[in-house]
Enzyme design. Structure first.
Site, PDB file in Angstrom:
ATOM      1  N   TYR A 486     -34.332  -7.834  24.566  1.00 20.47           N
ATOM      2  CA  TYR A 486     -33.459  -6.651  25.150  1.00 20.47           C
ATOM      3  C   TYR A 486     -32.269  -6.749  25.159  1.00 20.47           C
ATOM      4  O   TYR A 486     -31.495  -6.235  24.323  1.00 20.47           O
ATOM      5  CB  TYR A 486     -34.102  -6.256  26.391  1.00 20.47           C
ATOM      6  N   SER A 566     -35.299   0.657  23.298  1.00 21.07           N
ATOM      7  CA  SER A 566     -34.044   1.408  23.846  1.00 21.07           C
ATOM      8  C   SER A 566     -32.720   0.429  23.478  1.00 21.07           C
ATOM      9  O   SER A 566     -32.712   0.315  22.382  1.00 21.07           O
ATOM     10  CB  SER A 566     -34.342   1.405  25.422  1.00 21.07           C
ATOM     11  N   ASP A 649     -37.573  12.619  24.048  1.00 15.81           N
ATOM     12  CA  ASP A 649     -36.956  11.552  24.365  1.00 15.81           C
ATOM     13  C   ASP A 649     -35.321  12.040  24.827  1.00 15.81           C
ATOM     14  O   ASP A 649     -34.650  12.248  23.939  1.00 15.81           O
ATOM     15  CB  ASP A 649     -36.694  10.415  23.672  1.00 15.81           C
ATOM     16  N   HIS A 684     -39.110   8.769  26.306  1.00 18.36           N
ATOM     17  CA  HIS A 684     -38.442   7.386  26.179  1.00 18.36           C
ATOM     18  C   HIS A 684     -39.467   6.224  26.704  1.00 18.36           C
ATOM     19  O   HIS A 684     -39.411   5.124  26.521  1.00 18.36           O
ATOM     20  CB  HIS A 684     -37.383   7.227  27.398  1.00 18.36           C
TER      21      HIS A 684
END
Length: 714
Positions: A486, A566, A649, A684
């Protein structure tokens, strides 16, 4: 999370006939034709083409975009349907998901509220018990709200006497919420309805007369899922009235970029309003005296310079977590009736990152991250250490909610090989007892969870978690590996259970989580080292993780798959452009792919804290250098890529993924496919029905397995 029947161990769960990837034609299919536009813009002396700008339009209202989505999905669906092992993976992921799981209980005057999923319910159900061991009664079953089960219970709050339930409804994965009220005793839904709620806390007045919430102005027609979110306000809704009559409590019209969330203090006297300007934990805290409505509002923490997060209060003595002069955070207190006397430290900064604190039963329960693993310590109100809460191993613990006068609290523990177990913690005795434990279709002891450390490009020591079956770990064989990352927004990746990742490991693969810079694992310095003009460190850390896995013989050179969502989708796009030779396959999920326009849509404007401002030349040059959409290297062989997004999203609008995929498919990237999978009636990630989550996981893992050589067995 929890479950039913214990079957045989993982080592024997998948047996028999191998289906080698070579049996399937894995070359890139013929892609749908995508129209190119003539948009070219000049930024700081550079000409930048954006031929797929039209794909930013809302798929719900633009017929050309909707047609493109349908054609792309048709090609992708046909390719995925032929993948070897896809149905086997779906079946096993379904089995691993099918276990009873519970959410953390909330005690309100002896009424215990919690969510439960019987295993494969698309949405978890909200229950209440009168007494800890009382009979469970259904309050809300979201599975009855829509035909496709894509309408979810997003949040809830209960009055102190347990008589009224405030709950938020999420539809189709959107960040927007509709808020309603239920009478707990009868289950009657009251007429009260509140709309245009997003990024909001929900909290009752102590007397139960109404509740506080945050909302944005209503959007114009066709703008609901794309317009920038500005001018958030805090309101109070009185029960039995229309939203039009709600009382405006707090706003900053001269600073429309600020967000405001509100919570009622433990004693009910104060409303604590926390304001922020972006994603950074730099807050301004305002107190509103609810007993003296005409009194001036008090700015307790001015300036948006540091994190000051409200923990709780005993009368006028307020406790906060802060990183003010404490990068790993500490606990401080102040008398709000005499704030001029200053703040005093209760729990000083430690060598580990302070991840959260709660005030329960006259004690402070502090959660620390020790190399991204949970450690729980208990302190007196004067900061005196009173021991640790013993945890069962490498994993994540969370919860410990409650009020200062309560004598019990609940927490959850999970790890990569252990679904969530819920514990009840007696604050006075320090004793933990199991409240709900899963029964699962595998033996957790068949898997090994390790933590390793590797060196990044600039010499930084970075941790990673490595999960393998015991048989694979003992054999020392290099196996296809799924590397996840991430690296942003101060978010820490800690151990947690995933049925799909366990299915990958059961099949003989390895699963790795790299705790790269940009996250919060080691406090403010770790975050700062991976954002703004330091963002390249994030990509270097992830690339170094892949190199380490190959060099150490954990994965073969042609067996490394990568995944992120993301900000992690951005990560996958960036590292694929920078090192396409290192990876065999990748999944970029709901990613931020156009770094020059991310701030133009919905919540994108908040992300400038991590990414910088595209309108500023110095920031623009950094963004342009790694933007996935703008740095695709035509003429270079790329790994197989599956981009995943969803039509609803409104956090990272799907136009990011649409444009990125169109650019991939237009480039000369070799024989491997560059595909996009676009979910409908999903957002999302939150609120996604179980069946859709299983379908997506099976598609993604089958795709990654096919290009890494992981043979899925029947």
């Amino acid at each position: 999370m929890l479950r039913n029947s214990l079957l045989t161990g993982a080592a024997t769960a998948l047996v028999a006939v191998a289906m080698p990837a070579a049996a399937q034609d894995l070359t890139a299919p013929d892609y749908p034709e995508t129209r190119t536009g003539d948009v070219v813009e000049e930024h700081f002396g550079q000409q930048v083409a954006d031929p797929y700008r039209w794909l930013e339009n809302d798929v719900r209202t633009d017929k050309e975009v909707a047609d493109w989505v349908a054609r792309e999905n048709a090609v992708t669906d046909a390719f995925l349907a032929r993948l070897p092992g896809r149905e086997v993976l779906k079946k096993r992921i379904t089995q691993l998901t099918d276990y009873e799981r519970f959410g953390l209980p909330t005690d309100k005057d002896g009424h215990y509220f919690y969510t439960r999923n019987n295993g494969l319910q698309n949405q978890s159900v909200l229950y209440v018990r009168d007494g800890l061991d009382g009979e469970a009664r259904v309050l809300i079953d979201p599975n009855e709200w829509s035909e496709d089960d894509a309408t979810a219970l997003a949040d809830y709050a209960i009055t102190d006497d347990g008589s009224k339930l405030l709950y938020a409804i999420q539809d189709g994965g959107s960040d927007w919420r509709t808020v309603k009220v239920m009478d707990v005793a009868t289950g009657t839904v009251l007429p009260d309805t509140v709309e245009w709620v997003k990024f909001s806390n929900l909290d009752w007045a102590k007397d139960g007369s109404g509740f506080y919430y945050s909302r944005f102005p209503a959007t114009g027609e066709g703008e609901t899922f794309q317009a920038l979110n500005t001018n958030q306000q805090v309101y109070f809704h009185t029960l039995g009235t229309d939203q039009d009559g709600d009382t405006l409590v707090y706003e900053t019209p001269d600073q429309p970029e600020l967000n405001h969330t509100a919570q009622v203090s433990d004693d009910g006297r104060w409303l604590v309003v926390t304001s922020s300007s972006g994603t950074d934990d730099r807050y301004e805290v305002t107190l509103i005296d609810l007993e003296r409505p005409d009194a001036d509002q008090m700015t307790l923490v001015p300036g948006f310079e540091n994190n000051y997060s409200y923990v709780g209060n005993l009368g006028s003595r307020f406790f906060f977590v802060t990183n003010d002069d404490a990068p790993l955070k500490k606990v401080v207190t102040v008398d709000v009736t005499a704030p001029q006397q200053g703040w005093s430290t209760v729990i000083p900064e430690s060598e580990q990152t302070l991840d959260g604190v709660s005030l329960v039963g006259g004690k402070l329960i502090a959660s620390y991250l020790v190399d991204a693993k949970s450690k729980i310590e208990v302190f007196g109100l004067d900061g005196t250490p009173q021991g640790e809460v013993a945890l069962p191993g490498i994993g994540s613990a969370g919860g410990f909610g409650g009020d200062p006068e309560q004598t019990e609290t609940f927490y959850a523990f999970s790890s990569y090989n252990r679904p969530t177990t819920i514990y009840r913690y007696d604050v006075a005795s320090g004793e933990s007892t199991i409240w709900a434990q899963p029964e699962v279709s595998f033996d957790p002891d068949d898997f090994v969870v390790e933590q390793k450390f590797y060196t990044s490009k600039d010499g930084t020591r970075v941790p990673m978690f490595l999960v393998r079956s015991k048989a694979v770990a003992e054999s020392g064989k290099a196996v296809p590996t799924l590397l996840y990352g991430y690296g942003g927004f101060n978010i820490s990746l800690t151990p947690g259970f995933s049925p799909s990742r366990l299915a990958w490991v059961e099949s003989g693969g390895a699963y790795v989580v790299a705790n790269i810079r940009g996250g919060g694992e080691y406090g403010k310095a770790w975050h700062d080292a991976g954002r703004l003009n330091n963002k390249q460190n994030v990509f270097d850390d992830f690339i170094a993780a892949g190199e380490y896995l190959i060099d150490e013989g954990i994965t073969p050179e042609d067996g490394l798959a990568i995944q992120g969502g993301s900000n992690g989708g951005l990560l996958i796009g960036a590292v694929t452009n920078q090192r396409p030779d290192l990876f065999a396959a990748g999944n970029a999920a709901v990613g931020v792919m156009d770094m020059l326009r991310f701030d133009q849509f919905t919540a994108g404007r908040y992300w400038v804290d991590d990414y910088g401002y595209p309108s500023k030349e110095a920031d623009w040059k950094v963004l342009r250098a790694y933007s996935p959409y703008h740095n695709i290297r035509s003429g270079v062989d790329y790994p197989a890529l599956l981009v995943t997004t969803a039509d609803t999203d409104d956090r990272v609008v799907p136009g990011h993924s649409f444009k990125y995929t169109a650019a991939l498919q237009a480039a000369d990237l070799g024989d491997k496919p560059q595909l996009i999978r676009i979910e409908t009636r999903a957002g999302h990630g939150s609120g996604k029905p179980t069946d859709k989550a299983i379908e997506e996981a099976a598609d993604v893992l089958a795709f990654l397995a096919a290009f890494t050589g992981l043979e899925i067995e029947k």
